[in-house]
Design a protein around this motif. Structure first.
Motif, PDB file in Angstrom:
ATOM      1  N   THR A 281       0.821  -1.213   0.000  1.00  0.00           N
ATOM      2  CA  THR A 281       0.000   0.000   0.000  1.00  0.00           C
ATOM      3  C   THR A 281       0.853   1.259   0.000  1.00  0.00           C
ATOM      4  N   GLU A 282       1.893   1.251  -0.824  1.00  0.00           N
ATOM      5  CA  GLU A 282       2.706   2.445  -0.981  1.00  0.00           C
ATOM      6  C   GLU A 282       2.008   3.476  -1.878  1.00  0.00           C
ATOM      7  N   SER A 283       2.476   4.700  -1.782  1.00  0.00           N
ATOM      8  CA  SER A 283       2.063   5.747  -2.711  1.00  0.00           C
ATOM      9  C   SER A 283       2.770   5.535  -4.045  1.00  0.00           C
ATOM     10  N   THR A 284       2.604   6.487  -4.956  1.00  0.00           N
ATOM     11  CA  THR A 284       3.268   6.398  -6.251  1.00  0.00           C
ATOM     12  C   THR A 284       4.791   6.434  -6.130  1.00  0.00           C
ATOM     13  N   VAL A 285       5.326   6.881  -5.000  1.00  0.00           N
ATOM     14  CA  VAL A 285       6.780   6.849  -4.813  1.00  0.00           C
ATOM     15  C   VAL A 285       7.272   5.407  -4.854  1.00  0.00           C
ATOM     16  N   GLY A 286       6.724   4.558  -4.001  1.00  0.00           N
ATOM     17  CA  GLY A 286       7.139   3.163  -3.961  1.00  0.00           C
ATOM     18  C   GLY A 286       6.689   2.376  -5.177  1.00  0.00           C
ATOM     19  N   ILE A 287       5.486   2.667  -5.663  1.00  0.00           N
ATOM     20  CA  ILE A 287       4.944   1.939  -6.817  1.00  0.00           C
ATOM     21  C   ILE A 287       5.775   2.219  -8.070  1.00  0.00           C
ATOM     22  N   SER A 288       6.234   3.444  -8.242  1.00  0.00           N
ATOM     23  CA  SER A 288       7.057   3.772  -9.414  1.00  0.00           C
ATOM     24  C   SER A 288       8.381   3.019  -9.398  1.00  0.00           C
ATOM     25  N   ALA A 289       8.915   2.765  -8.204  1.00  0.00           N
ATOM     26  CA  ALA A 289      10.146   1.972  -8.112  1.00  0.00           C
ATOM     27  C   ALA A 289       9.895   0.547  -8.589  1.00  0.00           C
ATOM     28  N   ILE A 290       8.790  -0.054  -8.154  1.00  0.00           N
ATOM     29  CA  ILE A 290       8.446  -1.407  -8.580  1.00  0.00           C
ATOM     30  C   ILE A 290       8.374  -1.499 -10.094  1.00  0.00           C
ATOM     31  N   ALA A 291       7.844  -0.471 -10.736  1.00  0.00           N
ATOM     32  CA  ALA A 291       7.619  -0.502 -12.185  1.00  0.00           C
ATOM     33  C   ALA A 291       8.884  -0.797 -12.981  1.00  0.00           C
ATOM     34  N   HIS A 292      10.031  -0.403 -12.470  1.00  0.00           N
ATOM     35  CA  HIS A 292      11.272  -0.601 -13.222  1.00  0.00           C
ATOM     36  C   HIS A 292      11.768  -2.045 -13.159  1.00  0.00           C
ATOM     37  N   LEU A 293      11.154  -2.864 -12.306  1.00  0.00           N
ATOM     38  CA  LEU A 293      11.480  -4.290 -12.235  1.00  0.00           C
ATOM     39  C   LEU A 293      10.602  -5.133 -13.165  1.00  0.00           C
ATOM     40  N   LEU A 294       9.583  -4.533 -13.760  1.00  0.00           N
ATOM     41  CA  LEU A 294       8.604  -5.286 -14.543  1.00  0.00           C
ATOM     42  C   LEU A 294       9.201  -6.210 -15.604  1.00  0.00           C
ATOM     43  N   PRO A 295      10.236  -5.796 -16.340  1.00  0.00           N
ATOM     44  CA  PRO A 295      10.758  -6.682 -17.381  1.00  0.00           C
ATOM     45  C   PRO A 295      11.273  -8.029 -16.861  1.00  0.00           C
ATOM     46  N   GLU A 296      11.544  -8.123 -15.560  1.00  0.00           N
ATOM     47  CA  GLU A 296      12.073  -9.348 -14.981  1.00  0.00           C
ATOM     48  C   GLU A 296      10.988 -10.211 -14.328  1.00  0.00           C
ATOM     49  N   LEU A 297       9.722  -9.793 -14.426  1.00  0.00           N
ATOM     50  CA  LEU A 297       8.665 -10.431 -13.652  1.00  0.00           C
ATOM     51  C   LEU A 297       7.670 -11.198 -14.511  1.00  0.00           C
ATOM     52  N   ASP A 298       7.124 -12.263 -13.904  1.00  0.00           N
ATOM     53  CA  ASP A 298       5.994 -12.979 -14.504  1.00  0.00           C
ATOM     54  C   ASP A 298       4.672 -12.344 -14.087  1.00  0.00           C
ATOM     55  N   PHE A 299       4.607 -11.906 -12.828  1.00  0.00           N
ATOM     56  CA  PHE A 299       3.389 -11.309 -12.274  1.00  0.00           C
ATOM     57  C   PHE A 299       3.772 -10.075 -11.465  1.00  0.00           C
ATOM     58  N   VAL A 300       2.804  -9.154 -11.325  1.00  0.00           N
ATOM     59  CA  VAL A 300       3.063  -7.994 -10.468  1.00  0.00           C
ATOM     60  C   VAL A 300       1.764  -7.541  -9.803  1.00  0.00           C
ATOM     61  N   ASP A 301       1.912  -7.110  -8.562  1.00  0.00           N
ATOM     62  CA  ASP A 301       0.814  -6.551  -7.785  1.00  0.00           C
ATOM     63  C   ASP A 301       1.269  -5.184  -7.297  1.00  0.00           C
ATOM     64  N   MET A 302       0.996  -4.158  -8.099  1.00  0.00           N
ATOM     65  CA  MET A 302       1.490  -2.808  -7.792  1.00  0.00           C
ATOM     66  C   MET A 302       0.339  -1.801  -7.839  1.00  0.00           C
ATOM     67  N   ASP A 303      -0.727  -2.145  -7.120  1.00  0.00           N
ATOM     68  CA  ASP A 303      -1.936  -1.316  -7.134  1.00  0.00           C
ATOM     69  C   ASP A 303      -2.039  -0.403  -5.922  1.00  0.00           C
ATOM     70  N   GLY A 304      -0.995  -0.336  -5.101  1.00  0.00           N
ATOM     71  CA  GLY A 304      -1.064   0.415  -3.850  1.00  0.00           C
ATOM     72  C   GLY A 304      -1.610   1.819  -3.992  1.00  0.00           C
ATOM     73  N   ALA A 305      -1.086   2.570  -4.947  1.00  0.00           N
ATOM     74  CA  ALA A 305      -1.523   3.962  -5.115  1.00  0.00           C
ATOM     75  C   ALA A 305      -2.963   4.050  -5.606  1.00  0.00           C
ATOM     76  N   LEU A 306      -3.424   3.016  -6.316  1.00  0.00           N
ATOM     77  CA  LEU A 306      -4.813   3.003  -6.796  1.00  0.00           C
ATOM     78  C   LEU A 306      -5.803   2.843  -5.644  1.00  0.00           C
ATOM     79  N   LEU A 307      -5.337   2.310  -4.524  1.00  0.00           N
ATOM     80  CA  LEU A 307      -6.197   2.097  -3.362  1.00  0.00           C
ATOM     81  C   LEU A 307      -6.336   3.346  -2.497  1.00  0.00           C
ATOM     82  N   LEU A 308      -5.537   4.388  -2.800  1.00  0.00           N
ATOM     83  CA  LEU A 308      -5.515   5.585  -1.961  1.00  0.00           C
ATOM     84  C   LEU A 308      -6.600   6.582  -2.343  1.00  0.00           C
ATOM     85  N   ALA A 309      -7.127   7.278  -1.341  1.00  0.00           N
ATOM     86  CA  ALA A 309      -8.070   8.362  -1.598  1.00  0.00           C
ATOM     87  C   ALA A 309      -7.351   9.558  -2.210  1.00  0.00           C
TER      88      ALA A 309
END
Length: 338
Positions: A281-309
C-alpha cells in the motif's frame, strides 16, 4: 548528500481487510536524498505484522545520517552493502533509503532505472487490482467500481468459495487468490480444485509462513501454482522456498529495496521459479520503483496507489492494468505533498 525524512498517513478509498487485519489509513515514510542539484525519492510503509512503525524507521535512519551524508558516487550495490551493515535490523528503513539512492543515482546518470539496468520494457506484465475481504455485496461493488483485467482477491473466511463464485458472475477477468496464511493444508488442496474451475491463476501464501512441511505437501498436490509471500522475506528465503512453492512474491520493503530485490528475482529465475513483486500500500513513490522491475517479472501486484483516496506523488500511471512510465529519469517520481 542531504537527507530529508517525511512522514504521511495515506488515506485509503475503502477500509482494507485481509485475513489478519483491517485498516483505513497507511502510515508511510518518504526519504529524499539531495545531491548536485538532483533529488531521489524512496518509500517504506509501516506494518504491524512485521512490527514496523514509521517512527522506528525514522529513528533508525536518523542514527545513520552521518554515514548517508558522507556518501559520494558509490554504485547502488556498494551503497546497499554498506547501509545494510547499519540497518540490518530494519529492512523497511533500508528499503526507503535504497530506493531513494537508486533513483538519485539514475537521475545523475541521465537515465531511467530500467535503462540503467539494461532492461527492455516491451513485454511488461499487467498489474492486478486487489479486492480486500468484505461482504460479498461490497466486494462485487468494489470490482464494478474499477473494471480491471486481473483481480487479486483476499480470502481467509468461512465463505471463500462462495465469494469467488459470486465475483465470477460479474467479470471474465483473471483471478488471483491471496489467503495471507489463512488456510490449512487440506483447505488449500481442496479449494484449489474449485478455484481452478473459477478461472483462478494461482494461490498466494495459503499457509502460515513457517509451515514448511505443509508448504511441501501443498506444492506436491495443489492443482494451482502456489506463490510465497510471508515465507519469502529476505534473500536467503528464496532457496528455502524452492520445491516448496512454484514462485516467490518479493516485497521491496521486506527485503531491503530494489538492490536486494533484483538479486532475489535473479536467484528465483535460476531456480526455475516464477517471479512476482508485490506492494504494501505504498504511494506512487514506492509503486514507481516497482515498475522498473517489470521486465524481470511474470506477475506484479502494484496497485497500492490506486487504493488511496489521495496520492502524495506523481510518477508512473496505470490504466487497465498497463503501466506507463514518467518522462523523468530515475524512478520518475515528483513529490506533490511535503
Amino acid at each position: 548528500m542531504k537527507v530529508i525524512l517525511r512522514t504521511f498517513n495515506l488515506q485509503l478509498k475503502h477500509t482494507f481487510t485481509i485475513s489478519r487485519e483491517s485498516y483505513s489509513e497507511q502510515p508511510s515514510l518518504i526519504v529524499e536524498l539531495q545531491s548536485d542539484g538532483y533529488s531521489g525519492f524512496g518509500e517504506a510503509t509501516s506494518n504491524p505484522y512485521y512490527k514496523i512503525t514509521v517512527d522506528s524507521m525514522k529513528h533508525n535512519l536518523e542514527k545513520i545520517i552521518p554515514f548517508i551524508e558522507s556518501v559520494t558516487n558509490e554504485t547502488p550495490e556498494i551503497f546497499w552493502h554498506n547501509a545494510h551493515k547499519l540497518l540490518s535490523n530494519d529492512m523497511f528503513a533500508l528499503c526507503a533509503l535504497d530506493i531513494a539512492y537508486n533513483d538519485l543515482y539514475a537521475r545523475k546518470k541521465g537515465k531511467k532505472l530500467y535503462d540503467l539496468w539494461g532492461y527492455s520494457i516491451n513485454n511488461n506484465p499487467k498489474t492486478d487490482y486487489t479486492i480486500g475481504i468484505d461482504s460479498i455485496e461490497k466486494m462485487v461493488s468494489k470490482m464494478k467500481e474499477l473494471p480491471w483485467p486481473i483481480y487479486k482477491i483476499k480470502l481467509g473466511t468461512k465463505e471463500d468459495i462462495a465469494i469467488v463464485n459470486e465475483l465470477r458472475k460479474h467479470t471474465n477477468a483473471i483471478f488471483r487468490i491471496d489467503a495471507n496464511c489463512g488456510w490449512s493444508v487440506s483447505e488449500t488442496i481442496n479449494n484449489a480444485i474449485e478455484l481452478k474451475k473459477l478461472g483462478v491463476e494461482f494461490l498466494e501464501q495459503p499457509l502460515k509462513a513457517d509451515d514448511w512441511e505443509g508448504h511441501k505437501e501443498v506444492f506436491m498436490h495443489s492443482v494451482l501454482p502456489i506463490i510465497a509471500d510471508e515465507s519469502c522475506i529476505i534473500e536467503e528465503d528464496v532457496a528455502k522456498c524452492h520445491n516448496h512453492f512454484h514462485g516467490v512474491n518479493v516485497k521491496l520493503v521486506k527485503c531491503g529495496g530494489l538492490t536486494s530485490a533484483r538479486r532475489m528475482i535473479s536467484q528465483a529465475k535460476k531456480l526455475g521459479m516464477k517471479t512476482m513483486v508485490g506492494c504494501m500500500t505504498e504511494s506512487t513513490v514506492g509503486i514507481s520503483a516497482i515498475a522498473h522491475l517489470l521486465p524481470e517479472l511474470d506477475f506484479v501486484d502494484m496497485d497500492g496507489a490506486l487504493l488511496l483516496a489521495k496520492d502524495i506523488a506523481t510518477g508512473i500511471t496505470i490504466h487497465d492494468g498497463i503501466i506507463k512510465y514518467s518522462e523523468l529519469n530515475g524512478t520518475g517520481v515528483t513529490l506533490i505533498s511535503k
